[in-house]
Design an enzyme around this catalytic site. Structure first.
Site, PDB file in Angstrom:
ATOM      1  N   LYS A 177      20.985 -16.261 -13.198  1.00  0.00           N
ATOM      2  CA  LYS A 177      22.114 -15.895 -14.059  1.00  0.00           C
ATOM      3  C   LYS A 177      23.377 -16.476 -13.433  1.00  0.00           C
ATOM      4  CE  LYS A 177      25.331 -12.941 -14.339  1.00  0.00           C
ATOM      5  NZ  LYS A 177      26.358 -13.761 -14.992  1.00  0.00           N
ATOM      6  N   GLU A 180      29.346 -16.099 -15.880  1.00  0.00           N
ATOM      7  CA  GLU A 180      29.652 -16.293 -17.305  1.00  0.00           C
ATOM      8  C   GLU A 180      30.855 -17.216 -17.494  1.00  0.00           C
ATOM      9  OE1 GLU A 180      29.630 -13.648 -15.459  1.00  0.00           O
ATOM     10  OE2 GLU A 180      30.929 -12.030 -16.168  1.00  0.00           O
ATOM     11  N   GLY A 231      31.337 -11.178  -5.398  1.00  0.00           N
ATOM     12  CA  GLY A 231      32.289 -10.286  -4.759  1.00  0.00           C
ATOM     13  C   GLY A 231      31.644  -9.013  -4.220  1.00  0.00           C
ATOM     14  N   GLY A 235      28.439  -6.844  -5.540  1.00  0.00           N
ATOM     15  CA  GLY A 235      27.330  -6.862  -4.575  1.00  0.00           C
ATOM     16  C   GLY A 235      26.819  -5.468  -4.273  1.00  0.00           C
ATOM     17  N   CYS A 291      34.820 -18.891  -0.563  1.00  0.00           N
ATOM     18  CA  CYS A 291      34.509 -17.664   0.163  1.00  0.00           C
ATOM     19  C   CYS A 291      34.924 -17.763   1.628  1.00  0.00           C
ATOM     20  CB  CYS A 291      33.031 -17.333   0.046  1.00  0.00           C
ATOM     21  SG  CYS A 291      31.968 -18.696   0.482  1.00  0.00           S
TER      22      CYS A 291
HETATM   23  P1  NAD Z   1      31.619 -11.581  -9.074  1.00  0.00           P
HETATM   24  O1  NAD Z   1      31.086 -10.563  -8.145  1.00  0.00           O
HETATM   25  O2  NAD Z   1      32.610 -11.162 -10.076  1.00  0.00           O
HETATM   26  O3  NAD Z   1      30.453 -12.273  -9.889  1.00  0.00           O
HETATM   27  C1  NAD Z   1      29.361 -12.909  -9.251  1.00  0.00           C
HETATM   28  C2  NAD Z   1      28.171 -12.880 -10.172  1.00  0.00           C
HETATM   29  O4  NAD Z   1      27.725 -11.532 -10.297  1.00  0.00           O
HETATM   30  C3  NAD Z   1      28.469 -13.356 -11.589  1.00  0.00           C
HETATM   31  O5  NAD Z   1      27.369 -14.074 -12.067  1.00  0.00           O
HETATM   32  C4  NAD Z   1      28.644 -12.052 -12.340  1.00  0.00           C
HETATM   33  O6  NAD Z   1      28.396 -12.153 -13.716  1.00  0.00           O
HETATM   34  C5  NAD Z   1      27.605 -11.191 -11.667  1.00  0.00           C
HETATM   35  N1  NAD Z   1      27.818  -9.750 -11.787  1.00  0.00           N
HETATM   36  C6  NAD Z   1      28.964  -9.074 -12.016  1.00  0.00           C
HETATM   37  N2  NAD Z   1      28.718  -7.752 -12.072  1.00  0.00           N
HETATM   38  C7  NAD Z   1      27.398  -7.587 -11.854  1.00  0.00           C
HETATM   39  C8  NAD Z   1      26.537  -6.442 -11.792  1.00  0.00           C
HETATM   40  N3  NAD Z   1      26.986  -5.201 -11.965  1.00  0.00           N
HETATM   41  N4  NAD Z   1      25.225  -6.639 -11.531  1.00  0.00           N
HETATM   42  C9  NAD Z   1      24.744  -7.886 -11.335  1.00  0.00           C
HETATM   43  N5  NAD Z   1      25.506  -9.008 -11.419  1.00  0.00           N
HETATM   44  C10 NAD Z   1      26.820  -8.853 -11.662  1.00  0.00           C
HETATM   45  O7  NAD Z   1      32.166 -12.761  -8.157  1.00  0.00           O
HETATM   46  P2  NAD Z   1      32.937 -14.054  -8.642  1.00  0.00           P
HETATM   47  O8  NAD Z   1      34.330 -13.608  -8.981  1.00  0.00           O
HETATM   48  O9  NAD Z   1      32.126 -14.800  -9.626  1.00  0.00           O
HETATM   49  O10 NAD Z   1      32.942 -14.946  -7.311  1.00  0.00           O
HETATM   50  C11 NAD Z   1      33.867 -14.781  -6.320  1.00  0.00           C
HETATM   51  C12 NAD Z   1      33.288 -14.005  -5.158  1.00  0.00           C
HETATM   52  O11 NAD Z   1      32.117 -14.645  -4.667  1.00  0.00           O
HETATM   53  C13 NAD Z   1      34.232 -13.946  -3.991  1.00  0.00           C
HETATM   54  O12 NAD Z   1      34.257 -12.663  -3.464  1.00  0.00           O
HETATM   55  C14 NAD Z   1      33.628 -14.923  -2.997  1.00  0.00           C
HETATM   56  O13 NAD Z   1      33.981 -14.690  -1.671  1.00  0.00           O
HETATM   57  C15 NAD Z   1      32.187 -14.748  -3.250  1.00  0.00           C
HETATM   58  N6  NAD Z   1      31.426 -15.898  -2.766  1.00  0.00           N
HETATM   59  C16 NAD Z   1      30.726 -15.773  -1.598  1.00  0.00           C
HETATM   60  C17 NAD Z   1      30.036 -16.869  -1.081  1.00  0.00           C
HETATM   61  C18 NAD Z   1      29.275 -16.773   0.214  1.00  0.00           C
HETATM   62  O14 NAD Z   1      28.587 -17.719   0.556  1.00  0.00           O
HETATM   63  N7  NAD Z   1      29.361 -15.682   0.950  1.00  0.00           N
HETATM   64  C19 NAD Z   1      30.060 -18.086  -1.776  1.00  0.00           C
HETATM   65  C20 NAD Z   1      30.789 -18.175  -2.953  1.00  0.00           C
HETATM   66  C21 NAD Z   1      31.466 -17.069  -3.440  1.00  0.00           C
END
Ligand code: NAD
Length: 497
Positions: A177, A180, A231, A235, A291
């Site tokens: 997934k 979006e 995020g 997570g 990140c």
């Molecule tokens: P996000 O948490 O908003 O979304 C990430 C993914 O999770 C998306 O596909 C989203 O649709 C999905 N999601 C949202 N709510 C969910 C739920 N309740 N259950 C399951 N899936 C759900 O994050 P984002 O805004 O897309 O990305 C930015 C974040 O990602 C930042 O915090 C960044 O630090 C982190 N990130 C970490 C790494 C790493 O390697 N540690 C790499 C890239 C990004």
């Protein structure tokens, strides 16, 4: 595949069962440039069922490892064939420069090649000495099963590859997934997997929102592993949802990454120029939506005025614009939400006493109709400010100072995260000492941002659980099984019977 058939289940491209769609915006001008299927629970359940069948009854988990590795190499070749097209799509979707989009495609190819090589080298079992010639004991590795892969919007294709390549190398089936906000290159990657010859049902994708699609993947009892990058707040929801079915959970979360600069690193003009240049790169590449962004500059007090002055001067000169335009160095933020979030953090920092040295506003004029924000340097920051503690994920650099090595290390470790950090010094002893004490998954000495596919990536603390890349990145997708064979079975007579 038609424009809205972006859901791939059991080898077929489909629209959402509900018929719903989502518009994908170009963040450079906020106009619609693609429309995708907006999947829901029904689509997710169908994709999980297809992956389950392909795992339980299909050939992929039992395909010889050399064939699986060959398929991964084919995918790397196809990515290179389509490098321009996919690099452009990534640039447009995520708002990064075209050159960054191309580099991402190269890194994705490297990930597929790396896991192809690794799985070939690590395909054998480990014979264990059971202390008797009558016992043959061996530890083998098997695929975990059906994997749910959930990815973010900042490096959509790269993050997908760090999961898909090891999952396939190990013989799993999966449902991915993508975010979006930026699903397009992941859809393109699934098309390449199909072209490379992956059997139907092994690779499935559901485009759609975190809730319901991601949430359903995390909770579904037929999913054996969920690997999530995103995020902290999503997570933790994933981890909770996964608990009832006790599935394996891998989390790659955020960071609040320190860039620790000692005055001795800037003892020469060249050293000073390099440290300033790299501090800019650490904080502002991809508009800080990384990140591992070096969003906390922690600098020796004696260096502050000169260093921050030069940094602010160069930050003001960063050329913003549409990622595909020649000469542009930084694109927009990915969405209006991200732009507003960045503005809120800067406003809160100023209210808490930070001093604005560069940026602090949207750029004005033609060509900035999208979600642009000027690279921002906030001086006189301290550990109690929200902007220092929380991940902004925008082009915002905070400056804190220290007087002793002890104090610098304490500041660098003063975060609930622990993804990455850097130390800049000309003293090799100090470099090793400080690197040893930083509680972060990656530590750079006199550098910032590089990673290697063969080196583990992941975080301490709330930056996550588990590691991607490197041997541990493959181990995540395998179960160890101990096979103990008695070559001369006889009764044990524990029970007199
Ligand atoms: P996000 O948490 O908003 O979304 C990430 C993914 O999770 C998306 O596909 C989203 O649709 C999905 N999601 C949202 N709510 C969910 C739920 N309740 N259950 C399951 N899936 C759900 O994050 P984002 O805004 O897309 O990305 C930015 C974040 O990602 C930042 O915090 C960044 O630090 C982190 N990130 C970490 C790494 C790493 O390697 N540690 C790499 C890239 C990004």
């Amino acid at each position: 595949m038609s424009a809205q058939q972006t859901i791939h289940v059991g080898g077929e491209w489909r629209a959402a069962a509900s018929g719903a769609t989502r518009e994908i915006l170009d963040p450079a001008d906020a106009t619609v440039f693609a429309v995708v299927a907006e999947g829901g629970t029904e689509d997710t359940d169908a994709a999980i069922a297809a992956a389950r069948t392909a795992f339980d009854q299909g050939e992929w988990p039992r395909t010889p490892v050399a064939e699986r590795a060959a398929l991964l190499r084919r995918v790397a070749e196809l990515l290179q064939r389509d490098r321009e097209e996919i690099g452009l799509l990534e640039s447009r979707d995520a708002g990064k420069t075209l050159e960054e989009g191309r580099v991402d495609v190269d890194c994705v190819s490297d990930a597929f090649r790396y896991f192809a090589d690794l799985v070939m080298n690590e395909s054998g079992g480990r014979v264990v000495d059971a202390g008797s010639e009558e016992i043959h004991s061996v530890v083998v590795h098997e695929p975990v099963g059906v994997c749910a892969l959930i990815t973010p919007w900042n490096y959509p294709l790269l993050q997908a590859s760090w999961k898909i390549a090891p999952a396939l190398a190990a013989g799993n089936t999966f449902v991915i997934k993508p975010s979006e906000i930026t699903p397009l290159t992941t859809v393109a990657l699934i098309e390449l997997l199909v072209e490379a010859g992956l059997p139907a049902g092994v690779a499935n994708i559901v485009t759609g929102a975190g809730d319901p699609v991601g949430a359903r993947l995390a909770e579904h009892p037929d999913v054996d592993l969920v690997s999530f990058t995103g995020g902290l707040s999503s997570g933790t929801k994933v981890m909770r949802a996964a608990a009832d079915s006790v599935k394996k959970v891998a989390l790659e979360l955020g960071g609040k990454n320190p860039n620790l600069v000692f005055a001795d690193a800037c003892g020469t003009e060249e050293g000073f120029d390099t440290a300033v240049d790299q501090a800019l790169n650490a904080a502002f590449i991809h508009s800080g939506q990384v990140c591992s962004a070096g969003s906390r500059l922690i600098i020796e007090e004696s260096l502050r005025e000169r260093f921050v002055g030069e940094l602010a001067r160069r930050a003001e000169k960063i050329r913003l614009g549409r990622g595909t335009e020649t000469g542009v160095e930084c694109g927009p933020l990915v969405s209006r939400q991200q732009l507003v979030k960045t503005e809120d953090y800067v406003a809160s920092a100023l209210a808490e006493g930070a001093v604005l040295r560069a940026g602090g506003a949207r750029p004005e004029g033609e060509g900035y109709e999208g979600y642009f924000y000027r690279p921002t340097v906030l001086d006189q920051c301290h550990r109690d400010m929200r902007v220092v503690r929380e991940e902004v994920f925008g082009p915002v650099l905070t400056v804190e100072t220290f007087r002793t090595e002890e104090e610098g290390v304490a500041l660098a470790n003063d975060t609930e995260y622990g993804l990455a950090g850097a130390v800049w010094t000309a003293d090799p002893g100090r470099a090793r000492r400080v690197a040893g004490r930083l509680r972060h998954g990656t530590v750079w000495i006199n550098d910032f941002h590089p990673y290697l596919p063969q080196a583990e990536w992941g975080g301490f603390g709330k930056s996550g659980i588990g590691r991607e890349l490197g041997p541990a990145g493959l181990a995540e997708y395998r179960e160890a099984k101990h096979i103990y064979q008695n070559l001369a079975p006889r009764p044990v007579r524990w029970f007199a019977g």
